[in-house]
Write a protein that holds these residues in place. Structure first.
Motif, PDB file in Angstrom:
ATOM      1  N   VAL A  43     -28.174 -21.925  72.241  1.00 13.93           N
ATOM      2  CA  VAL A  43     -29.935 -21.630  72.603  1.00 13.93           C
ATOM      3  C   VAL A  43     -30.066 -22.415  74.025  1.00 13.93           C
ATOM      4  N   GLN A  44     -29.473 -23.425  74.252  1.00 11.10           N
ATOM      5  CA  GLN A  44     -29.713 -23.867  75.538  1.00 11.10           C
ATOM      6  C   GLN A  44     -29.064 -23.065  76.376  1.00 11.10           C
ATOM      7  N   GLU A  45     -28.007 -22.403  76.777  1.00 12.17           N
ATOM      8  CA  GLU A  45     -27.295 -21.935  77.540  1.00 12.17           C
ATOM      9  C   GLU A  45     -27.605 -20.296  77.669  1.00 12.17           C
ATOM     10  N   TYR A  46     -28.154 -20.014  76.481  1.00  6.35           N
ATOM     11  CA  TYR A  46     -28.033 -18.443  76.444  1.00  6.35           C
ATOM     12  C   TYR A  46     -29.425 -17.647  76.007  1.00  6.35           C
ATOM     13  N   LEU A  47     -30.337 -18.811  76.253  1.00  6.60           N
ATOM     14  CA  LEU A  47     -31.940 -18.390  75.636  1.00  6.60           C
ATOM     15  C   LEU A  47     -32.331 -16.863  76.107  1.00  6.60           C
ATOM     16  N   GLU A  48     -31.961 -16.829  77.357  1.00  2.00           N
ATOM     17  CA  GLU A  48     -32.429 -15.491  78.079  1.00  2.00           C
ATOM     18  C   GLU A  48     -31.830 -14.269  77.577  1.00  2.00           C
ATOM     19  N   ILE A  49     -30.742 -14.333  77.126  1.00  2.00           N
ATOM     20  CA  ILE A  49     -30.110 -13.253  76.189  1.00  2.00           C
ATOM     21  C   ILE A  49     -30.582 -13.247  74.898  1.00  2.00           C
ATOM     22  N   LEU A  50     -31.132 -14.229  74.275  1.00  6.09           N
ATOM     23  CA  LEU A  50     -31.694 -14.267  72.861  1.00  6.09           C
ATOM     24  C   LEU A  50     -33.049 -13.529  73.049  1.00  6.09           C
ATOM     25  N   GLU A  51     -33.662 -13.590  74.182  1.00 11.20           N
ATOM     26  CA  GLU A  51     -35.006 -13.199  74.518  1.00 11.20           C
ATOM     27  C   GLU A  51     -34.811 -11.655  74.412  1.00 11.20           C
ATOM     28  N   PHE A  52     -33.755 -11.025  74.573  1.00 14.52           N
ATOM     29  CA  PHE A  52     -33.639  -9.460  74.419  1.00 14.52           C
ATOM     30  C   PHE A  52     -34.181  -8.970  73.083  1.00 14.52           C
ATOM     31  N   PRO A  53     -35.138  -7.854  73.268  1.00 14.68           N
ATOM     32  CA  PRO A  53     -35.665  -7.410  72.054  1.00 14.68           C
ATOM     33  C   PRO A  53     -34.908  -6.794  71.080  1.00 14.68           C
ATOM     34  N   GLU A  54     -33.649  -6.209  71.889  1.00 15.09           N
ATOM     35  CA  GLU A  54     -32.624  -5.674  70.831  1.00 15.09           C
ATOM     36  C   GLU A  54     -31.895  -6.383  69.903  1.00 15.09           C
ATOM     37  N   LEU A  55     -31.791  -7.743  70.184  1.00 14.45           N
ATOM     38  CA  LEU A  55     -31.541  -8.762  69.208  1.00 14.45           C
ATOM     39  C   LEU A  55     -32.442  -9.111  68.350  1.00 14.45           C
ATOM     40  N   LYS A  56     -31.989  -8.729  66.776  1.00 15.03           N
ATOM     41  CA  LYS A  56     -32.917  -9.019  65.964  1.00 15.03           C
ATOM     42  C   LYS A  56     -32.659  -9.763  64.877  1.00 15.03           C
ATOM     43  N   HIS A  70     -35.142 -32.015  73.945  1.00 12.55           N
ATOM     44  CA  HIS A  70     -34.809 -33.221  74.418  1.00 12.55           C
ATOM     45  C   HIS A  70     -33.876 -33.046  75.472  1.00 12.55           C
ATOM     46  N   GLN A  71     -33.039 -32.166  75.596  1.00 14.69           N
ATOM     47  CA  GLN A  71     -31.950 -32.197  76.419  1.00 14.69           C
ATOM     48  C   GLN A  71     -32.337 -31.091  77.678  1.00 14.69           C
ATOM     49  N   LYS A  72     -33.184 -30.291  77.554  1.00 14.07           N
ATOM     50  CA  LYS A  72     -33.473 -29.039  78.450  1.00 14.07           C
ATOM     51  C   LYS A  72     -34.876 -29.263  79.160  1.00 14.07           C
ATOM     52  N   GLY A  73     -35.718 -30.082  78.635  1.00 11.65           N
ATOM     53  CA  GLY A  73     -36.983 -30.167  79.256  1.00 11.65           C
ATOM     54  C   GLY A  73     -38.153 -29.136  78.735  1.00 11.65           C
ATOM     55  N   ARG A  74     -39.124 -29.560  79.142  1.00 12.60           N
ATOM     56  CA  ARG A  74     -40.386 -28.905  78.652  1.00 12.60           C
ATOM     57  C   ARG A  74     -40.343 -27.421  78.925  1.00 12.60           C
ATOM     58  N   ARG A  75     -39.909 -27.251  80.287  1.00 11.61           N
ATOM     59  CA  ARG A  75     -40.113 -25.697  80.355  1.00 11.61           C
ATOM     60  C   ARG A  75     -39.320 -24.665  79.653  1.00 11.61           C
ATOM     61  N   TYR A  77     -38.229 -25.509  76.629  1.00  9.86           N
ATOM     62  CA  TYR A  77     -38.629 -25.808  75.379  1.00  9.86           C
ATOM     63  C   TYR A  77     -39.794 -24.877  75.057  1.00  9.86           C
ATOM     64  N   ASN A  78     -40.765 -24.624  76.265  1.00 13.48           N
ATOM     65  CA  ASN A  78     -41.950 -23.633  76.094  1.00 13.48           C
ATOM     66  C   ASN A  78     -41.444 -22.438  76.005  1.00 13.48           C
ATOM     67  N   LYS A  79     -40.470 -21.767  76.722  1.00 14.28           N
ATOM     68  CA  LYS A  79     -40.103 -20.599  76.537  1.00 14.28           C
ATOM     69  C   LYS A  79     -39.640 -20.333  75.254  1.00 14.28           C
ATOM     70  N   LEU A  80     -38.853 -21.475  74.604  1.00 16.77           N
ATOM     71  CA  LEU A  80     -38.331 -20.893  73.194  1.00 16.77           C
ATOM     72  C   LEU A  80     -39.675 -20.757  72.042  1.00 16.77           C
ATOM     73  N   ARG A  81     -40.622 -21.903  72.172  1.00 20.47           N
ATOM     74  CA  ARG A  81     -41.703 -21.801  71.386  1.00 20.47           C
ATOM     75  C   ARG A  81     -42.502 -20.699  71.636  1.00 20.47           C
ATOM     76  N   ASN A  82     -42.772 -20.062  72.953  1.00 18.48           N
ATOM     77  CA  ASN A  82     -43.365 -18.615  73.033  1.00 18.48           C
ATOM     78  C   ASN A  82     -42.426 -17.454  72.611  1.00 18.48           C
ATOM     79  N   LEU A  83     -41.224 -17.541  72.645  1.00 19.09           N
ATOM     80  CA  LEU A  83     -40.472 -16.663  72.139  1.00 19.09           C
ATOM     81  C   LEU A  83     -40.679 -16.595  70.529  1.00 19.09           C
TER      82      LEU A  83
END
Length: 1039
Positions: A43-56, A70-75, A77-83
């Motif tokens: 999740v920390q390293e490859y969140l950009e790939i997990l954002e691909f809509p093909e991955l369901k 706690h380890q990657k910061g607010r920016r 974490y907010n990307k993950l929340r929004n996803l």
């Protein structure tokens, strides 16, 4: 193993009981072959790939989410929340640490990483069992020990590496594989670099606790870093915010001089600054420059010293996707030993070069590419990043438009299937019809009101319509009717959730984006161009504001807000409405709705329409005049429309001609927005969405005052009323362009108008400086602005008596509304920038294909509006262009003009004074250019491989350029409309003075001062215009 997974999947039948997990209305899809559970590292390293809509079917465990926070910061974490909130993505969060069968306590001596992986695996196994073993679960991890330990522990739960997962389940998803390789390579390079580099290129940032304490004590100052795009290597400025601005007497921005003092901060970051000693302060550059990479400015090109500082910490990194260009083959060879490490050049001059690792550099040399920044270590001269995707070829229209969208964080993705499934059905065979039940709930105006719209030519999204009629008691009724979008976009529906989620992600929705040749709608076309568009001759739902006006004084007696049912009678264009207002009935053939009528009926209806337009204009003049007395600001925007031919090639650049009917419509919209703002803020004092416009900072008026003084005018900027009166007096009867330029400078000095929640600031800060209204909001364009949708819901909740449940339960809290407002403001600024950049792109395309030597369209009249040490800034009225014209070139030669003849470059020197600049050649010939001089310029296009093309101006004659195309109409219309308003204003003032004398009322000094700054006013084209040079005519009518 994968055969076992396939076998397990075959056990699923249509009647199988699949466990659905719900989050904010989201459900996991039932058509997936498996669920995916990523561990913390993935999740920390490859969140950009997990954002691909093909991955369901992705299940994010709470343990992994907490690790990101706690380890990657607010920016991140907010990307993950929004996803997780985004309904387009098939993913949910599972609170495994709050489930008694999933949570495992950490064992003694167990590392945090091992405990997190064990917890996530345990939750994945429980999830599989809870689904009755009918849905395989794939846990992806980078921990090889976990793969060996858990890989065969539970049947139906598969533990594999993320690369293995992509290779086996998504072998054809090329973009994901490329992004994976790019991220892995970037990580390896960072690790290798940190081991190799021991020296520091930049000082370390101070710890957070020291920064916070320093800000509170006033030792450090906090603000947003803004890099000067014309001197990106040299100048950046920090505008103060928070505690720092309260504990200092500074009244200007802080200059950050040079990249070393910037200390790895990137344009847009929120930084902490320490001021340098006064003797080290520097001045900002006053010379013209061409975005060169020089890191030092000549001593004589800077202004007076200003507060100067250095960055000691970054409190918020606002990194985004960046469009870049790879170096050419020659540049690549000069970059060094490691061909895989490449320095790419961002499209935005303000962003430093980014080092990425790729083996595709040679193949991508002719393309615009998107990259992301991963880190910027103190030992590195440049930030490190990774390749994301290819946009298109350099110079290709679609590629350049895509670059503009990415640079402004606009995602032009199609509407999701789930959103479209909520749309009502409307087709030629099955047209949408008014519901009889809904009609009973609404005030039916179809047979009682003459309603019509006035819009630009070709407008499809008709938000608003107008009406005026005489009441039985002789008074007038004014009506503003706005499309009832909230009837179709219910709160918390998928359409609304998607719009809101995309808003929070700074993505496409929350506003319609207008570019020079296209637009990206906020709502699907079935709403924006059909059911919510107030077209003529069809029934539509609306929200109406109706005022009863006294027949003589036109003062408001009563106002009501109603959900209505309307049928617009006419869809008029501005030019047609203006012609009718001027008494020109020859345009009747352009009114489609009148063409099929017999002559008698046509004349009768035409007379009714002309009366209505005329009466609306009378009302608008009256209200405008009333506001003028309280300090109405009439500012100037440069408005150019790009005219395209049938093949969508650029045909011409057309200056927009201001018409009085523009102001009539604008005035009615402002009136509605003002009254709605008063209503919702009264009912929801702590959670209403309003729009404020803070007073501008006085130092921003310096250039305006200096330029006006060149013509002998004095500009008083102490209040909006004083400014308005000064601008009215600053009129050169021999050159109307002077007043236009002064008003344009005043516009540029303004601060941005912003949305805000009434619970976030005291009421004295609610006012709108430009409009001089104590309360204002946006209500009149819900088709293209999400803020208006929020306001519609607030208005309905405030006006529907006895409303409980649905409507009032959906009112946003102050905290959530405050966050929403921040992001809407961000999206509005993005829309402005994108619109401006796309128009500049088409301007360059227009002139690029023309020979500057032979095409007369490349030669135009220009007006000097600013003097610099090495040239002048020029405004070209014909094309709405503002640009630099150099009087000293790179070789050190100065310009020489012999009378009205052509200009040449010769050895010599320049001398600049406040209002003029003189070029003197070595032979003694001299030419002097002064502020507001008219000169003839040649319009050229300056090409750039890495950046957007730019317009370049060259002085070719020290004399005005005369053409058969006169500018008289363009320049005089402004004066005509102002005279009309001024005449009504003077009449109203005389009547008011008579009343005051009769009542013997005495206003004290405090009351008089208050009236100057808080009365109503018209403020057309001010909001969202400070950074705009060009506006689209479809947007500039409504404030």
């Amino acid at each position: 193993m994968f055969e076992n997974l396939a076998s397990a999947n075959q056990l699923l039948t249509d009647g199988a009981s699949i466990y659905w997990h719900k989050l904010d209305g989201k459900l996991l899809s039932d058509d997936v072959t498996h669920y995916v559970v990523p561990d913390c590292k993935v999740v920390q390293e490859y969140l950009e790939i997990l954002e691909f809509p093909e991955l369901k079917g992705i299940i994010f465990m709470h343990t992994a989410c907490q690790a990101v926070q706690h380890q990657k910061g607010r920016r991140q974490y907010n990307k993950l929340r929004n996803l997780l909130k985004d309904p387009r993505h098939d993913c949910v969060v599972f609170a495994n640490e709050f489930h008694q069968h999933c949570y495992l306590p950490r064992e003694k001596g167990e590392s945090m990483e091992k405990w997190q992986t064990r917890n996530i695996y345990n939750a994945a196994a429980w999830y599989h069992n809870h689904c009755l073993g009918q849905m395989p679960v794939v846990m992806v991890t980078e921990d090889e020990d976990a793969i060996r330990q858990y890989g065969n522990e539970t049947e139906g739960v598969f533990v594999i590496s993320f690369k293995n997962y992509l290779d086996n389940f998504w072998p054809d998803l090329k973009a994901a594989h490329e992004l994976f390789d790019s991220i892995v390579q970037a990580r390896r390079e960072r690790e290798s670099e940190s081991q190799e580099n021991h020296g520091k290129e930049y000082p370390e940032h101070l710890p957070v606790e020291i920064l916070e304490a320093g800000i509170k004590s006033g030792r450090y100052l906090q603000g947003t870093l803004n890099v000067n795009k014309h001197r990106a290597q040299l100048e950046a400025f920090v505008r103060l915010q928070g505690f720092g601005s309260k504990n200092t007497e500074l009244e200007s921005d802080i200059l950050i001089y040079g990249t070393k003092a910037r200390n790895r901060a990137i344009h847009g970051d929120v930084v902490v600054v320490e001021l340098l000693p006064v003797h080290e302060w520097k001045g900002r550059t006053v010379a013209l420059c061409e975005n060169e990479t020089e890191d030092k400015a000549p001593a004589d090109t800077t202004g007076d010293p200003m507060p100067t500082g250095k960055v000691v910490g970054i409190t918020q990194k606002n990194w985004r996707d960046y469009v870049v260009t790879f170096p050419s083959k020659e540049e690549s060879q000069s970059q060094g030993r490691n061909a895989q490490k490449v320095l790419v050049t961002p499209w935005d001059y303000r962003i430093p070069k980014i080092r990425i690792s790729t083996q595709q550099a040679e193949a991508l040399q002719e393309y615009r590419v998107v990259v992301r920044i991963d880190s910027w270590e103190s030992a590195s001269l440049y930030p490190n990043g990774h390749f994301v995707r290819v946009l298109g070829r350099i110079g290709d229209l679609e590629g350049e438009i895509a670059a503009i969208l990415v640079e402004n964080s606009i995602c032009a993705a199609p509407f999701s299937e789930i959103q479209m499934s909520e749309m009502p059905v409307s087709s030629p065979k099955n047209p949408w019809k008014v519901s009889p039940e809904e009609a009973k709930k609404r005030l039916d105006l179809r047979d009682t009101h003459l309603i019509f719209s006035i819009d630009p030519k070709g407008c499809e999204d008709v938000d608003d319509a107008l009406s005026v009629r005489t009441l039985p008691n002789g008074n007038l009724e004014l009506g503003v009717h706005i499309a009832d979008v909230t009837h179709f976009v219910a709160a918390n529906s998928y359409t609304d959730v998607e719009a809101r989620a995309r808003q929070i992600q700074r993505s496409i929705r929350a506003t319609t984006y207008y570019l020079a040749d296209r637009r990206y709608d906020m709502l699907p076309a079935v709403l924006s161009a059909d059911l919510c568009s107030l077209l003529s001759g069809v029934d539509r739902y609306a929200v109406s504001v109706l005022w009863e006006l006294e027949k003589e004084s036109l003062e408001t007696l009563k106002v009501q807000y109603r959900r209505t049912l309307i049928r617009s009678a006419y869809k008029l264009e501005y030019e047609t409405a203006q012609a009718l207002l001027d008494g020109d009935t020859s345009v009747v053939g352009d009114i489609v709705e009148l063409q099929s009528l017999d002559e008698g009926t046509r004349q009768k209806k035409l007379a009714e329409l002309v009366w209505a337009i005329s009466k609306l204009t009378d009302i608008a003049r009256h209200v405008r005049a009333k506001r003028d007395r309280c300090g109405a600001l009439e500012l100037e925007g440069i408005e150019i429309r790009v005219q395209l031919d049938d093949k969508r090639n650029i045909h011409d650049l057309i200056p927009k001609q201001p018409l009085e009917v523009h102001e009539t419509v604008a005035e009615c919209m402002i009136l509605a927005n003002h009254w709605v703002a008063k209503r919702i803020s009264e009912h929801f004092p702590h959670q209403a969405l309003l729009r404020q416009h803070p007073p501008p900072r006085q130092e921003f008026f310096t250039e305006l005052r200096e330029c006006a003084s060149a013509k002998g005018f004095s500009i008083d900027t102490r209040s909006n009323k004083a400014l308005a009166e000064s601008l009215d007096r600053a009129n050169d009867p021999l050159d109307p362009i002077v007043n236009k330029l002064l008003r344009s400078m005043a516009t540029h000095a303004m601060s941005n108008a912003l949305y805000f929640s009434t619970g976030s600031c005291p009421e004295e800060q609610f006012h709108h400086y430009g409009l001089a209204l104590e309360k204002y909001t946006h209500f009149t364009s819900p088709i293209r602005r999400y803020a208006d949708i929020v306001v519609h819901r607030l208005l309905m909740a405030a006006t529907l008596r006895g409303t409980t449940g649905d409507v009032k339960d959906n009112i946003t809290s102050n905290k959530d509304l405050e966050e929403l407002c921040r992001h809407i403001n961000n999206r509005n600024r993005a829309a402005q920038r994108a619109q401006k950049q796309s128009t500049e792109l088409f301007q360059c395309m227009y002139f690029r294909d023309r020979s500057a030597e032979s095409d007369e369209r490349c030669v135009a009249d220009g007006v000097i509006y600013s003097i610099r040490t090495n040239g002048v800034l020029v405004f070209v009225p014909r094309y709405g262009i503002k640009g630099a014209a150099y009087m000293k070139n790179k070789e050190g030669l100065v310009i020489s003009c012999q009378g009205a003849g052509s200009c040449q470059w010769k050895p010599g020197s320049l001398h600049r004074s406040q209002h003029k600049i003189t070029s003197t050649t070595a032979t003694g010939d001299s030419v002097t250019l002064s502020l507001f001089d008219h000169i003839t310029v040649k319009i050229l296009v300056q090409s750039s491989r890495c950046h957007a093309e730019r317009i370049k101006l060259e002085i070719i004659r020290n004399a005005p350029h005369h053409t058969a195309d006169t500018e008289a109409a363009h320049s005089s219309s402004h004066g005509v409309k102002s005279d009309l308003v001024r005449e009504v204003s003077q009449s109203a003032e005389e009547a008011q003075r008579a009343q005051e004398r009769a009542r013997v009322e005495v206003m004290d000094e405090e009351s008089r001062e208050f009236c100057q700054t808080k009365g109503p006013s018209l403020y057309q084209l001010l909001e969202e215009i400070r950074e705009l040079a060009l506006l689209d005519v479809t947007q500039d009518i409504r404030t």
